[in-house]
Structures are given as structure tokens and as C-alpha cells.
Write a protein that holds these residues in place. Structure first.
Motif, PDB file in Angstrom:
ATOM      1  N   PRO A 205       0.811  -1.229   0.000  1.00 53.37           N
ATOM      2  CA  PRO A 205       0.000   0.000   0.000  1.00 53.37           C
ATOM      3  C   PRO A 205       0.836   1.267   0.000  1.00 53.37           C
ATOM      4  O   PRO A 205       1.894   1.328   0.629  1.00 53.37           O
ATOM      5  CB  PRO A 205      -0.816  -0.126   1.296  1.00 53.37           C
ATOM      6  N   VAL A 206       0.355   2.262  -0.732  1.00 52.45           N
ATOM      7  CA  VAL A 206       0.956   3.593  -0.727  1.00 52.45           C
ATOM      8  C   VAL A 206       0.405   4.344   0.476  1.00 52.45           C
ATOM      9  O   VAL A 206      -0.814   4.478   0.638  1.00 52.45           O
ATOM     10  CB  VAL A 206       0.633   4.358  -2.027  1.00 52.45           C
ATOM     11  N   VAL A 207       1.290   4.838   1.335  1.00 52.81           N
ATOM     12  CA  VAL A 207       0.841   5.530   2.542  1.00 52.81           C
ATOM     13  C   VAL A 207       1.015   7.041   2.451  1.00 52.81           C
ATOM     14  O   VAL A 207       0.402   7.784   3.222  1.00 52.81           O
ATOM     15  CB  VAL A 207       1.576   4.988   3.792  1.00 52.81           C
ATOM     16  N   LEU A 208       1.846   7.494   1.540  1.00 50.89           N
ATOM     17  CA  LEU A 208       2.019   8.927   1.285  1.00 50.89           C
ATOM     18  C   LEU A 208       2.287   9.131  -0.198  1.00 50.89           C
ATOM     19  O   LEU A 208       3.015   8.338  -0.804  1.00 50.89           O
ATOM     20  CB  LEU A 208       3.180   9.514   2.090  1.00 50.89           C
ATOM     21  N   ALA A 209       1.726  10.178  -0.755  1.00 48.65           N
ATOM     22  CA  ALA A 209       1.954  10.483  -2.166  1.00 48.65           C
ATOM     23  C   ALA A 209       1.891  11.985  -2.370  1.00 48.65           C
ATOM     24  O   ALA A 209       1.026  12.661  -1.804  1.00 48.65           O
ATOM     25  CB  ALA A 209       0.924   9.784  -3.043  1.00 48.65           C
ATOM     26  N   GLU A 274      -3.116   0.581  11.664  1.00 46.90           N
ATOM     27  CA  GLU A 274      -2.089   0.942  12.648  1.00 46.90           C
ATOM     28  C   GLU A 274      -0.700   0.949  12.006  1.00 46.90           C
ATOM     29  O   GLU A 274       0.096   1.871  12.234  1.00 46.90           O
ATOM     30  CB  GLU A 274      -2.122  -0.038  13.817  1.00 46.90           C
ATOM     31  N   ALA A 275      -0.414  -0.061  11.180  1.00 45.80           N
ATOM     32  CA  ALA A 275       0.889  -0.134  10.515  1.00 45.80           C
ATOM     33  C   ALA A 275       1.057   0.999   9.515  1.00 45.80           C
ATOM     34  O   ALA A 275       2.146   1.569   9.372  1.00 45.80           O
ATOM     35  CB  ALA A 275       1.035  -1.486   9.818  1.00 45.80           C
ATOM     36  N   ARG A 276       0.000   1.366   8.833  1.00 50.22           N
ATOM     37  CA  ARG A 276       0.069   2.461   7.863  1.00 50.22           C
ATOM     38  C   ARG A 276       0.314   3.793   8.573  1.00 50.22           C
ATOM     39  O   ARG A 276       1.106   4.616   8.106  1.00 50.22           O
ATOM     40  CB  ARG A 276      -1.217   2.520   7.041  1.00 50.22           C
ATOM     41  N   GLU A 277      -0.374   3.982   9.690  1.00 54.54           N
ATOM     42  CA  GLU A 277      -0.184   5.228  10.438  1.00 54.54           C
ATOM     43  C   GLU A 277       1.232   5.320  10.995  1.00 54.54           C
ATOM     44  O   GLU A 277       1.830   6.398  11.022  1.00 54.54           O
ATOM     45  CB  GLU A 277      -1.210   5.306  11.568  1.00 54.54           C
ATOM     46  N   LEU A 278       1.776   4.187  11.436  1.00 52.27           N
ATOM     47  CA  LEU A 278       3.146   4.175  11.942  1.00 52.27           C
ATOM     48  C   LEU A 278       4.117   4.545  10.833  1.00 52.27           C
ATOM     49  O   LEU A 278       5.077   5.298  11.050  1.00 52.27           O
ATOM     50  CB  LEU A 278       3.484   2.794  12.505  1.00 52.27           C
ATOM     51  N   ALA A 279       3.866   4.038   9.623  1.00 55.02           N
ATOM     52  CA  ALA A 279       4.740   4.357   8.492  1.00 55.02           C
ATOM     53  C   ALA A 279       4.693   5.837   8.157  1.00 55.02           C
ATOM     54  O   ALA A 279       5.721   6.470   7.903  1.00 55.02           O
ATOM     55  CB  ALA A 279       4.339   3.519   7.278  1.00 55.02           C
ATOM     56  N   VAL A 280       3.500   6.409   8.161  1.00 58.34           N
ATOM     57  CA  VAL A 280       3.368   7.847   7.889  1.00 58.34           C
ATOM     58  C   VAL A 280       4.123   8.649   8.943  1.00 58.34           C
ATOM     59  O   VAL A 280       4.834   9.616   8.623  1.00 58.34           O
ATOM     60  CB  VAL A 280       1.881   8.255   7.856  1.00 58.34           C
TER      61      VAL A 280
END
Length: 289
Positions: A205-209, A274-280
Motif C-alpha cells: 500500500p501507498v501511505v504517502l503520495a 495501525e501499521a500504515r499510520e506508523l509508516a506515515v
């Protein structure tokens, strides 16, 4: 009543290689195995599995129609299935669960809860060596080690941690030379493996673009064609440029990321909110530093 489990390994290959479908298949097999062992007239049954290192405990409790709770000797196969599930659900740097509770109600309603943060309620307390063995078998980033596990394994955990400490960041190039040109010292991937690595990287998944594109640093004539995005699989973060340069120029990702993908057998795990938010948060921290 507790039934101790064999310390033998699961024989399931590298840890963390079960995808969502494979996990569900094992969970369903647990249910079928359990139903075959139940006496007539059962209402509800609970099975609890606890493990750290090679120490394993398995017990079950039957609820009769009148509400009476009766200890039940669970089939030995259940312990093997739970062990495979625990082994396969490992996540790099995050570990795996140490206790699971499976509840089955008549006729076919079930639930399963996994817990990797709180210490299980042991029937027989494991030897201290097993807590250290847990971290060797299923390594965690130091900031993801619960206090109880760190204490028993003799690991010192810092009081504070940032999101960037918990995820590994892939670099596009190995560095630059004296005039700013990219330097790369990475072994090329075979064509078939390159395709599998690329699929893994691009499907994450793309978490920031950001809007627009960056310039191609290996081909100035290509203009602005490199996506300004970030992907994650919950363990690593990589820029969309990693995918671009692999697809367009055959530039391999850094070897540590490739090894990580191989250990996962090229199977992308489920990446929750949760994992996506951590990555951001990790990306934002690095950009601000």
C-alpha cells in the motif's frame, strides 16, 4: 488441566510465511479437529494455547448445556496447529503472539483472540532461558518487546522510541559520487525473481503520495517520471522510486530489503491501519529531522 506441548519445531519453514488465506485455513482446521473430539451434547468449548520459546501449554474447557464447566483433554494435533499458526504469523521486528484463545459455540460460531503484548497466565512457569529463546526465534525491534518479556529475557528497553526507530527505510541508491551522480553496488536480480520482487514492492500500500513526479537520475532524457510516493509492508518503508528504478533500469533494491522479501516467500502481508499510520509517522519524522 494443562497439556504440555513438545518443544519440536513446527517444520513450517521460515517464520512469518503464512498469508491471510493460509492462516484462515489453519484456524478452520483447528475448529474441525476440535469438533471431532467433543462429546455429544456440548454447548461451548474454549481452547487456550500459550507459548514462549520452546515452552508450550495447551488446555481446554467444555461448557455443558446446564452451564457446568468441565476440563477437556484437547487432541494433540491442536497443539501442532497452534504452533504452526504462531510461527507463520510472525512479523519482522514485531514478533508473534504468545497466547491464543479459541472459542467454539454450538452449532458453528467461533472466535479466536491472539495476544503478543501481555504475559500469558502460565500453568507452569517457563524456564527463564525460554524468554531469551523467544527473541532469538522471533526477533522484535527492541521497542516492540513488552516489558515482561524484556525483563525475563534480560533485554534493556529504552523508555522512549520514535516511529522511525521501528521501521526500516530503504534507500534508492547506495550514495553519490563527487559530482552527485548515483552510486550503486548491488547484485542484479535474475529476471524471474526481479518480477516477483517488483510485484511485492508495487502491491504494497501507498501511505504517502505527493503531486507530480521527480526526475530520473539515471536517464536525464526521461524527464520527470519518478513517482513521489512511499510504500510499506509493516516492516519496511520504501519510496516509489525503488519500484521505478527496478522496473525501468533493473536497479535492485538494497540487499537487506530483497532478503526480507525472500524470507516472506514474496507474500505481501496484510497491512492494517495501525501499521500504515506508523509508516506515515516514520516518514514525517525523517523529513523533519
Amino acid at each position: 488441566m494443562s497439556q504440555p506441548e513438545s518443544p519440536n519445531t513446527t517444520g513450517a519453514g521460515a517464520p512469518g510465511t503464512l498469508d491471510e488465506q493460509a492462516q484462515q485455513e489453519i484456524i478452520q482446521r483447528i475448529g474441525r479437529t476440535l469438533v471431532q473430539a467433543l462429546p455429544p451434547g456440548w454447548s461451548q468449548v474454549s481452547v487456550r494455547y500459550r507459548s514462549v520459546g520452546a515452552h508450550r501449554e495447551l488446555d481446554a474447557e467444555l461448557t455443558a448445556p446446564n452451564g457446568t464447566e468441565i476440563p477437556l483433554a484437547p487432541p494433540a494435533e491442536l497443539g501442532e496447529l497452534f504452533a504452526r499458526l504462531r510461527h507463520g504469523m510472525y512479523r519482522e521486528n514485531r514478533g508473534t503472539w504468545t497466547s491464543a484463545t479459541y472459542r467454539l459455540s454450538r452449532p458453528a460460531s467461533y472466535s479466536v483472540d491472539f495476544d503478543g503484548e501481555h504475559e500469558p497466565s502460565w500453568e507452569n512457569h517457563p524456564p527463564h532461558a525460554e524468554f531469551a529463546a523467544e527473541l532469538r526465534l522471533y526477533p522484535r525491534a527492541v521497542h516492540n518487546i513488552p516489558g515482561w518479556l524484556a525483563e525475563r529475557a534480560g533485554v534493556r528497553v529504552p523508555e522512549t522510541a520514535t516511529a522511525a526507530d521501528q521501521l526500516r527505510r530503504a534507500e534508492v541508491f547506495d550514495g553519490t559520487d563527487a559530482v552527485g551522480r548515483p552510486v550503486n553496488n548491488r547484485p542484479a536480480l535474475a529476471a524471474d525473481e526481479r518480477d516477483r520482487v517488483l510485484e511485492y514492492l508495487e502491491r504494497a500500500p501507498v501511505v504517502l503520495a505527493a503531486r507530480g513526479y521527480d526526475s530520473d537520475r539515471l536517464d536525464p532524457t526521461a524527464g520527470s517520471s519518478v513517482p513521489l510516493t512511499f510504500h510499506t509492508d509493516g516492516s519496511w518503508i520504501w519510496p516509489g522510486a525503488v519500484c521505478y528504478y527496478l522496473r525501468t533500469h533493473g536497479l535492485s533494491p538494497q540487499p537487506e530489503l530483497v532478503d526480507h522479501i525472500r524470507r516472506r516467500d514474496f507474500q505481501l502481508p496484510y497491512v492494517g491501519d495501525e501499521a500504515r499510520e506508523l509508516a506515515v509517522a516514520a516518514i514525517t519524522e525523517e523529513q523533519q529531522s
